[in-house]
Design an enzyme around this catalytic site. Structure first.
Site, PDB file in Angstrom:
ATOM      1  N   ARG A   1       0.835  -1.211   0.000  1.00  0.00           N
ATOM      2  CA  ARG A   1       0.000   0.000   0.000  1.00  0.00           C
ATOM      3  C   ARG A   1       0.866   1.256   0.000  1.00  0.00           C
ATOM      4  O   ARG A   1       0.588   2.202  -0.743  1.00  0.00           O
ATOM      5  CB  ARG A   1      -0.957   0.016   1.191  1.00  0.00           C
TER       6      ARG A   1
ATOM      7  N   ASN B   1      -6.106  -2.868   1.940  1.00  0.00           N
ATOM      8  CA  ASN B   1      -6.051  -4.315   2.087  1.00  0.00           C
ATOM      9  C   ASN B   1      -7.475  -4.857   2.164  1.00  0.00           C
ATOM     10  O   ASN B   1      -8.333  -4.251   2.803  1.00  0.00           O
ATOM     11  CB  ASN B   1      -5.305  -4.701   3.368  1.00  0.00           C
TER      12      ASN B   1
END
Length: 91
Positions: A19, A37
């Site tokens: 990320r 996520n």
């Protein structure tokens, strides 16, 4: 032309700073949207930019950061229904 897409990335993509590196790459390219996520262990990227710029993020997503192992990505076009202004990491 500005486009928006959802990019689902599977593989070893959680717990490897995927990320963070996605946000960094998106901001470098000028892509707005978000990355998060998912409970199944995959990562979801929502990206919005001019077609060629968004394609650069999609191309990068096939490999991701060196810490990740990308097995598969799926790209789905989305409707431009709201204006996005930044690229954020969300939960």
């Amino acid at each position: 032309m500005t486009q928006r897409a959802k990019i689902l990335v599977t593989g070893r993509v959680q717990g490897v700073y995927f990320r963070y590196f996605t946000q960094k790459k998106a901001r470098q390219l000028g892509v707005v949207g978000s990355v998060r996520n998912l409970p199944d262990g995959s990562v979801e990227i929502i990206g919005q930019a001019k077609s060629d710029v968004l394609q650069n993020l999609i191309d990068w997503s096939h490999k991701g950061p060196i810490t990740a192992r990308v097995d598969c990505i799926e790209v789905v076009s989305l409707t431009l229904d709201e204006m996005l202004v930044t690229f954020d990491i969300t939960d």
